[in-house]
Design a protein around this motif. Structure first.
Motif, PDB file in Angstrom:
ATOM      1  N   SER B  41       1.057  -1.315   0.058  1.00 60.25           N
ATOM      2  CA  SER B  41      -0.004  -0.238  -0.088  1.00 60.25           C
ATOM      3  C   SER B  41       0.851   1.583  -0.082  1.00 60.25           C
ATOM      4  O   SER B  41       0.346   2.261  -0.315  1.00 60.25           O
ATOM      5  CB  SER B  41      -0.859   0.118   1.095  1.00 60.25           C
ATOM      6  OG  SER B  41      -2.194  -1.396   1.523  1.00 60.25           O
ATOM      7  N   GLN B  83      -7.139   0.274  -0.285  1.00 60.68           N
ATOM      8  CA  GLN B  83      -8.083  -0.992   0.090  1.00 60.68           C
ATOM      9  C   GLN B  83      -8.708  -0.647   1.318  1.00 60.68           C
ATOM     10  O   GLN B  83      -9.812  -1.887   1.093  1.00 60.68           O
ATOM     11  CB  GLN B  83      -6.284  -0.992   1.631  1.00 60.68           C
ATOM     12  CG  GLN B  83      -6.174  -2.251   1.636  1.00 60.68           C
ATOM     13  CD  GLN B  83      -5.016  -2.843   2.800  1.00 60.68           C
ATOM     14  OE1 GLN B  83      -4.182  -2.295   2.380  1.00 60.68           O
ATOM     15  NE2 GLN B  83      -5.258  -3.730   3.933  1.00 60.68           N
ATOM     16  N   ASP B 174      -6.053  -1.769  -4.801  1.00 60.19           N
ATOM     17  CA  ASP B 174      -5.407  -2.619  -3.744  1.00 60.19           C
ATOM     18  C   ASP B 174      -6.414  -3.183  -2.593  1.00 60.19           C
ATOM     19  O   ASP B 174      -7.099  -2.925  -2.474  1.00 60.19           O
ATOM     20  CB  ASP B 174      -5.229  -1.330  -3.420  1.00 60.19           C
ATOM     21  CG  ASP B 174      -4.046  -1.628  -1.612  1.00 60.19           C
ATOM     22  OD1 ASP B 174      -3.777  -3.003  -1.256  1.00 60.19           O
ATOM     23  OD2 ASP B 174      -3.118  -0.868  -1.326  1.00 60.19           O
ATOM     24  N   GLU B 175      -6.148  -5.209  -2.504  1.00 61.43           N
ATOM     25  CA  GLU B 175      -7.305  -5.489  -2.331  1.00 61.43           C
ATOM     26  C   GLU B 175      -8.559  -5.989  -2.836  1.00 61.43           C
ATOM     27  O   GLU B 175      -9.111  -4.964  -2.008  1.00 61.43           O
ATOM     28  CB  GLU B 175      -6.751  -5.565  -0.579  1.00 61.43           C
ATOM     29  CG  GLU B 175      -5.168  -6.173  -0.676  1.00 61.43           C
ATOM     30  CD  GLU B 175      -4.851  -6.600   0.816  1.00 61.43           C
ATOM     31  OE1 GLU B 175      -5.669  -6.576   1.361  1.00 61.43           O
ATOM     32  OE2 GLU B 175      -3.669  -6.462   1.136  1.00 61.43           O
TER      33      GLU B 175
END
Ligand SMILES: Nc1ncnc2c1ncn2[C@@H]1O[C@H](COP(=O)(O)OP(=O)(O)OP(=O)(O)O)[C@@H](O)[C@H]1O
Ligand SMILES: [Mg+2]
Lengths: 338, 253
Positions: B41, B83, B174-175
């Protein structure tokens, strides 16, 4: 679209009716309301949509008033001066805002408060503004063949200006820049990632709110015909913030409602305070107290302001009518079989 | 497309990212994997401009973007799905997506105030596009709901729709699949494939290793802020350093 238009005309008609049919004694309070609401709509946007607190709106109001006053006493046509007034206030906000918006949180509140005080002392020193004595002999506003010389004519003018400000604010909120503002008030980081220039947008809404205040101030100058630094105390800036908060931050109707409710309350209390038997200091103390109490009560018990009460009530009403309708439907469908 | 050279970032005395370099080709889908705290991140935040690097450079389409603010980088075509749930509260689901289209529209305060023809045209076009994107990510029909009322997985999909509304050249994820249920995950993988097929360059951070391996052209493995391996999915899976540091050790999630 259709709904927006009809709401607009209802608003226009409503304010004009008030300006037409209110009695002489209520008219001056009405002008005060319309001018104040113009400012508080801007404050509500600034605080609710951009998350900034300005304790300097009174200075922008004064800036608009003095711009209009100085220009017309130097021979500039009134209509032109009235257009320049909001521009001057908006420009002043940009000058103040560029360094200030780099600061976050309460810095803007303190710095605008300081700006207000500095503005007052500058006005008090300059000869062109009449210094501490004030600026006198501002001619009545002429718009073409029309000369605005009665309180009622200023009631019309200020209510038209209020409608214009409401429409402008509404259009902005419903559009690209408005979505950008609302986004950044929720998350500056995510807003920046959506290509919204966060700093520039905050500056723009600060400047817009100052422009609204400047417009109201410009009308005020013609309405009064006389300006002095004492007409724009710091309390004025505080009042706007309290009104916007009480009404409901971030909403246009909150700005208008807050101005109306607080002004009426203060008006009623000041009549009470000036009845015989009250001490000399009662009006001042009461007016300060009422702002303090209103602000604290709203923040503690009604964070969404009066507007949220209205919204909740109308939602409850619509839910109740929906329930009634569905009950009616079920009972009518069960009765025949039962 | 995206070139990162010798990028380092410290928090206190500790390197979250240390001398990281990578080069993502146009149209590539790059997977980035690594254990919790590896610096994934942080790498994204340095690319989007939310963090400043202590040293190193980021190039986007051969332009050094280190001195640009986050909004200017977004304006150049870098979009990101964070995220966490970073939706705009107090706005509807549809409005959230419309904000994403800010980059591709022009009208400002004055035109909006006057409701100029261009402002109406742009708003209408953005509304249609945003509704279509909501359908694409599986949120069709939810446009009028308050964004914060969506469950976490759907908020993630909403962020993806918002990022796509910008029509980006580079998409950082991000994820994005965490919090999605199995069927949604499948739908998500299909969506990523079709985006990749349309020529979009994508960098995907994801803990779901099988998912990353099936989607990625190349994979970069981060551990403790450093690149410990890079290559095709097959190469990375065989890499002894990766097996030791990451794939070998059983993980909670
Ligand atoms: N703002 C910050 N302040 C201090 N330390 C930070 C900050 N952000 C990240 N770190 C530290 O930097 C390291 C890398 O964090 P980062 O969030 O980039 O990891 P990650 O690979 O994304 O992990 P995860 O898989 O859990 O999301 C961690 O040790 C973290 O604690
Ligand atoms: Mg992470």
């Amino acid at each position: 679209m259709q709904k927006g238009h009809s709401a607009f005309f209802a608003l226009l008609l409503g304010t004009l009716c008030l300006a037409r049919f209110l009695g002489e004694s209520a008219l001056s309070l009405y002008v005060l309301f319309a001018l104040t609401a113009i400012v508080t709509v801007g404050v509500s946007l600034l605080m609710g949509q951009a998350g900034q607190v300005s304790l300097g709106q009174g200075a922008f109001y004064a800036c608009g008033a003095y711009t209009a006053g100085v220009l017309t006493t130097h021979g500039c046509p009134g209509a032109v001066a009235l257009l320049v007034a909001p521009c001057a206030a908006a420009a002043l906000a940009v000058v103040i805002g560029v360094p200030l918006l780099l600061l976050r949180g309460h810095h803007l509140a303190f710095a605008t408060l300081a700006a207000h005080l500095i503005f007052l002392s500058v006005i008090g020193e300059m000869t062109v503004t009449g210094g501490d004595v004030g600026l006198q002999g501002i001619p009545r506003l002429r718009l073409g063949p029309l000369e605005l010389d009665s309180v009622r004519s200023y009631a019309y003018l200020s209510s038209l200006a209020l409608v214009a400000v409401v429409v402008v604010a509404r259009n902005i909120l419903a559009s690209r820049p408005g979505r950008g503002l609302r986004a950044l008030s929720s998350s500056e980081l995510a807003a920046a990632s959506s290509a919204i220039p966060v700093g520039r947008y905050k500056l723009a809404v600060f400047s817009l709110s100052a422009g609204f205040a400047g417009l109201a101030g410009g009308i005020y100058a013609f309405y009064m015909g006389y300006l002095a630094p004492g007409s724009f105390p710091v309390l004025l800036s505080v009042e706007y913030v309290v009104m916007a908060t009480v009404g409901g931050l971030g909403t246009i109707s909150g700005g208008v409602l807050g101005a109306a409710v607080v002004l009426l309350l203060v008006h009623a209390l000041s009549r009470l305070a000036t009845t015989s038997g009250m001490p000399m200091s009662a009006p001042v103390i009461l007016s300060y107290a009422v702002y303090a109490v209103l602000l604290i009560t709203t923040v503690l018990f009604l964070p969404g302001g009066i507007v949220s009460l209205v919204a909740a009530a109308s939602e409850r009403a619509s839910r109740r009518s929906a329930k009634k309708a569905s009950e009616a439907a079920t009972s009518s469908s069960t009765t025949p079989s039962g | 497309m995206l070139r990162v050279e010798g990028l380092s970032r410290r928090f206190g005395g500790v390197y979250a990212l240390e001398n990281v370099s990578l080069n993502v080709e146009p149209g590539e889908l790059r997977g980035i994997i690594g254990p919790n705290g590896a610096g994934k991140s942080t790498l994204f935040n340095l690319i989007t401009g939310h963090l400043r690097a202590n040293s190193g450079n980021v190039f986007f389409r051969d332009e050094a973007i280190d001195s640009l603010g986050a909004h200017a980088r977004a304006q150049r075509g870098i979009a990101v799905v964070y995220q966490g749930a970073r939706i705009f509260r107090g706005m509807t689901v549809l409005e959230n997506v419309m904000v994403g289209a800010h980059r591709r529209t022009r009208h400002g305060f004055i035109e909006a105030a006057l409701r100029s023809p261009r402002s109406r045209r742009e708003d209408e076009a953005v509304r249609l596009l945003s509704a279509a994107l909501l359908t694409l990510v599986g949120l069709g029909g939810l446009g009028d709901r308050p964004a914060e009322s969506l469950p976490l997985g759907q908020q993630r999909s909403l962020q993806l729709a918002r990022a796509l509304a910008a029509e980006p050249t580079l998409l950082l994820l991000d994820e994005p699949a965490s919090g999605l249920r199995e069927a949604e995950r499948h739908h998500f993988a299909e969506l990523i494939r079709s985006l990749r097929a349309s020529g979009l360059t994508i960098v995907l951070v994801e803990h779901d290793v099988p998912l990353v391996t099936t989607l990625s052209d190349r994979i970069t493995v981060l551990d403790l802020g450093r690149v410990i391996a890079e290559g095709t999915p097959a190469e990375v899976r065989e890499d002894p350093a990766v097996i030791g540091a990451y794939l070998g050790s059983p993980r909670a999630s």
